[in-house]
Design a protein around this motif. Sequence first.
Motif, PDB file in Angstrom:
ATOM      1  N   GLY A   5       0.815  -1.213   0.000  1.00  0.00           N
ATOM      2  CA  GLY A   5       0.000   0.000   0.000  1.00  0.00           C
ATOM      3  C   GLY A   5       0.846   1.259   0.000  1.00  0.00           C
ATOM      4  O   GLY A   5       0.546   2.240  -0.680  1.00  0.00           O
ATOM      5  N   LYS A   6       1.932   1.232   0.760  1.00  0.00           N
ATOM      6  CA  LYS A   6       2.828   2.387   0.849  1.00  0.00           C
ATOM      7  C   LYS A   6       3.493   2.642  -0.507  1.00  0.00           C
ATOM      8  O   LYS A   6       3.630   3.786  -0.942  1.00  0.00           O
ATOM      9  N   GLN A   7       3.898   1.572  -1.193  1.00  0.00           N
ATOM     10  CA  GLN A   7       4.530   1.708  -2.500  1.00  0.00           C
ATOM     11  C   GLN A   7       3.543   2.245  -3.537  1.00  0.00           C
ATOM     12  O   GLN A   7       3.887   3.093  -4.351  1.00  0.00           O
ATOM     13  N   VAL A   8       2.298   1.764  -3.489  1.00  0.00           N
ATOM     14  CA  VAL A   8       1.271   2.243  -4.422  1.00  0.00           C
ATOM     15  C   VAL A   8       1.018   3.728  -4.205  1.00  0.00           C
ATOM     16  O   VAL A   8       0.938   4.501  -5.164  1.00  0.00           O
ATOM     17  N   ARG A   9       0.911   4.166  -2.962  1.00  0.00           N
ATOM     18  CA  ARG A   9       0.688   5.587  -2.673  1.00  0.00           C
ATOM     19  C   ARG A   9       1.846   6.432  -3.200  1.00  0.00           C
ATOM     20  O   ARG A   9       1.643   7.504  -3.761  1.00  0.00           O
ATOM     21  N   TYR A  10       3.071   5.948  -3.014  1.00  0.00           N
ATOM     22  CA  TYR A  10       4.250   6.673  -3.493  1.00  0.00           C
ATOM     23  C   TYR A  10       4.226   6.783  -5.019  1.00  0.00           C
ATOM     24  O   TYR A  10       4.439   7.865  -5.581  1.00  0.00           O
ATOM     25  N   LEU A  11       3.955   5.688  -5.706  1.00  0.00           N
ATOM     26  CA  LEU A  11       3.914   5.699  -7.170  1.00  0.00           C
ATOM     27  C   LEU A  11       2.777   6.579  -7.697  1.00  0.00           C
ATOM     28  O   LEU A  11       2.944   7.288  -8.687  1.00  0.00           O
ATOM     29  N   SER A  13       1.670   9.245  -6.291  1.00  0.00           N
ATOM     30  CA  SER A  13       2.102  10.639  -6.132  1.00  0.00           C
ATOM     31  C   SER A  13       3.075  11.036  -7.251  1.00  0.00           C
ATOM     32  O   SER A  13       3.072  12.182  -7.690  1.00  0.00           O
ATOM     33  N   LEU A  14       3.901  10.113  -7.692  1.00  0.00           N
ATOM     34  CA  LEU A  14       4.850  10.418  -8.770  1.00  0.00           C
ATOM     35  C   LEU A  14       4.164  10.596 -10.127  1.00  0.00           C
ATOM     36  O   LEU A  14       4.557  11.440 -10.918  1.00  0.00           O
ATOM     37  N   VAL A  15       3.137   9.798 -10.385  1.00  0.00           N
ATOM     38  CA  VAL A  15       2.517   9.795 -11.712  1.00  0.00           C
ATOM     39  C   VAL A  15       1.345  10.772 -11.816  1.00  0.00           C
ATOM     40  O   VAL A  15       0.844  11.028 -12.904  1.00  0.00           O
ATOM     41  N   HIS A  16       0.961  11.378 -10.712  1.00  0.00           N
ATOM     42  CA  HIS A  16      -0.231  12.234 -10.681  1.00  0.00           C
ATOM     43  C   HIS A  16      -0.246  13.308 -11.775  1.00  0.00           C
ATOM     44  O   HIS A  16      -1.242  13.475 -12.468  1.00  0.00           O
ATOM     45  N   HIS A  17       0.827  14.048 -11.946  1.00  0.00           N
ATOM     46  CA  HIS A  17       0.841  15.158 -12.894  1.00  0.00           C
ATOM     47  C   HIS A  17       1.309  14.764 -14.290  1.00  0.00           C
ATOM     48  O   HIS A  17       1.393  15.624 -15.168  1.00  0.00           O
ATOM     49  N   ALA A  18       1.613  13.501 -14.506  1.00  0.00           N
ATOM     50  CA  ALA A  18       2.091  13.052 -15.822  1.00  0.00           C
ATOM     51  C   ALA A  18       0.948  13.026 -16.829  1.00  0.00           C
ATOM     52  O   ALA A  18      -0.223  12.830 -16.470  1.00  0.00           O
ATOM     53  N   ASN A  19       1.288  13.251 -18.072  1.00  0.00           N
ATOM     54  CA  ASN A  19       0.325  13.110 -19.162  1.00  0.00           C
ATOM     55  C   ASN A  19       0.406  11.689 -19.701  1.00  0.00           C
ATOM     56  O   ASN A  19       1.470  11.073 -19.665  1.00  0.00           O
ATOM     57  N   PRO A  20      -0.705  11.168 -20.221  1.00  0.00           N
ATOM     58  CA  PRO A  20      -0.665   9.817 -20.781  1.00  0.00           C
ATOM     59  C   PRO A  20       0.348   9.722 -21.926  1.00  0.00           C
ATOM     60  O   PRO A  20       0.404  10.595 -22.788  1.00  0.00           O
ATOM     61  N   SER A  21       1.141   8.663 -21.904  1.00  0.00           N
ATOM     62  CA  SER A  21       2.143   8.475 -22.951  1.00  0.00           C
ATOM     63  C   SER A  21       1.679   7.482 -24.004  1.00  0.00           C
ATOM     64  O   SER A  21       2.219   7.461 -25.105  1.00  0.00           O
ATOM     65  N   VAL A  22       0.677   6.657 -23.682  1.00  0.00           N
ATOM     66  CA  VAL A  22       0.153   5.667 -24.617  1.00  0.00           C
ATOM     67  C   VAL A  22      -1.371   5.688 -24.525  1.00  0.00           C
ATOM     68  O   VAL A  22      -1.923   5.799 -23.435  1.00  0.00           O
ATOM     69  N   PHE A  23      -2.026   5.582 -25.680  1.00  0.00           N
ATOM     70  CA  PHE A  23      -3.486   5.540 -25.715  1.00  0.00           C
ATOM     71  C   PHE A  23      -3.967   4.236 -26.325  1.00  0.00           C
ATOM     72  O   PHE A  23      -3.420   3.775 -27.326  1.00  0.00           O
ATOM     73  N   VAL A  74      -0.469  -2.787 -11.855  1.00  0.00           N
ATOM     74  CA  VAL A  74      -1.415  -1.688 -12.013  1.00  0.00           C
ATOM     75  C   VAL A  74      -1.302  -0.831 -10.760  1.00  0.00           C
ATOM     76  O   VAL A  74      -1.485  -1.318  -9.640  1.00  0.00           O
ATOM     77  N   VAL A  75      -0.993   0.441 -10.958  1.00  0.00           N
ATOM     78  CA  VAL A  75      -0.838   1.356  -9.828  1.00  0.00           C
ATOM     79  C   VAL A  75      -2.175   2.006  -9.498  1.00  0.00           C
ATOM     80  O   VAL A  75      -2.566   2.098  -8.340  1.00  0.00           O
ATOM     81  N   GLN A  76      -2.891   2.439 -10.549  1.00  0.00           N
ATOM     82  CA  GLN A  76      -4.122   3.197 -10.324  1.00  0.00           C
ATOM     83  C   GLN A  76      -4.971   3.198 -11.581  1.00  0.00           C
ATOM     84  O   GLN A  76      -4.445   3.219 -12.682  1.00  0.00           O
ATOM     85  N   VAL A  77      -6.283   3.196 -11.403  1.00  0.00           N
ATOM     86  CA  VAL A  77      -7.226   3.357 -12.507  1.00  0.00           C
ATOM     87  C   VAL A  77      -8.237   4.412 -12.084  1.00  0.00           C
ATOM     88  O   VAL A  77      -8.913   4.260 -11.065  1.00  0.00           O
ATOM     89  N   ILE A  78      -8.317   5.502 -12.858  1.00  0.00           N
ATOM     90  CA  ILE A  78      -9.296   6.553 -12.594  1.00  0.00           C
ATOM     91  C   ILE A  78      -9.890   6.985 -13.928  1.00  0.00           C
ATOM     92  O   ILE A  78      -9.163   7.438 -14.817  1.00  0.00           O
ATOM     93  N   GLY A  79     -11.190   6.864 -14.060  1.00  0.00           N
ATOM     94  CA  GLY A  79     -11.864   7.279 -15.289  1.00  0.00           C
ATOM     95  C   GLY A  79     -11.335   6.523 -16.496  1.00  0.00           C
ATOM     96  O   GLY A  79     -11.367   5.296 -16.530  1.00  0.00           O
ATOM     97  N   HIS A  80     -10.834   7.261 -17.485  1.00  0.00           N
ATOM     98  CA  HIS A  80     -10.292   6.664 -18.700  1.00  0.00           C
ATOM     99  C   HIS A  80      -8.773   6.562 -18.655  1.00  0.00           C
ATOM    100  O   HIS A  80      -8.131   6.347 -19.677  1.00  0.00           O
ATOM    101  N   ARG A  81      -8.178   6.722 -17.498  1.00  0.00           N
ATOM    102  CA  ARG A  81      -6.722   6.705 -17.357  1.00  0.00           C
ATOM    103  C   ARG A  81      -6.295   5.595 -16.393  1.00  0.00           C
ATOM    104  O   ARG A  81      -7.017   5.260 -15.451  1.00  0.00           O
ATOM    105  N   PHE A  82      -5.107   5.055 -16.649  1.00  0.00           N
ATOM    106  CA  PHE A  82      -4.535   4.084 -15.729  1.00  0.00           C
ATOM    107  C   PHE A  82      -3.023   4.213 -15.735  1.00  0.00           C
ATOM    108  O   PHE A  82      -2.437   4.733 -16.677  1.00  0.00           O
ATOM    109  N   SER A  83      -2.402   3.749 -14.655  1.00  0.00           N
ATOM    110  CA  SER A  83      -0.952   3.835 -14.507  1.00  0.00           C
ATOM    111  C   SER A  83      -0.387   2.440 -14.283  1.00  0.00           C
ATOM    112  O   SER A  83      -0.978   1.638 -13.560  1.00  0.00           O
TER     113      SER A  83
END
Length: 99
Positions: A5-11, A13-23, A74-83
Amino acid sequence: MALSGKQVRYLRSLVHHANPSVFVGKADITDGVRKQVEDALEAHELIKCGVQDGSELTAREAAEALAEQLEADVVQVIGHRFSLYRKSHKKDIKHIELP
């Protein structure tokens, strides 16, 4: 590799402001998309992807399918985006240090 859980939260936070690189488009997960994600994970370890409206897959389905095929997490899935996260085998990049 299962992330704590701690690692997922950290990741997240890192990817939050990134733009999608693959669609993922209306052709869903093709060999080209898989190759793009593979290359992006090797270069960056942590990437954000998007699922376009024409796709028949949900973001969760696309994330889980790509993670399984590429042995990523899989780090996170929100709406039409995932990390996704996968430790890179490259030695010449700055690796993400997980807590």
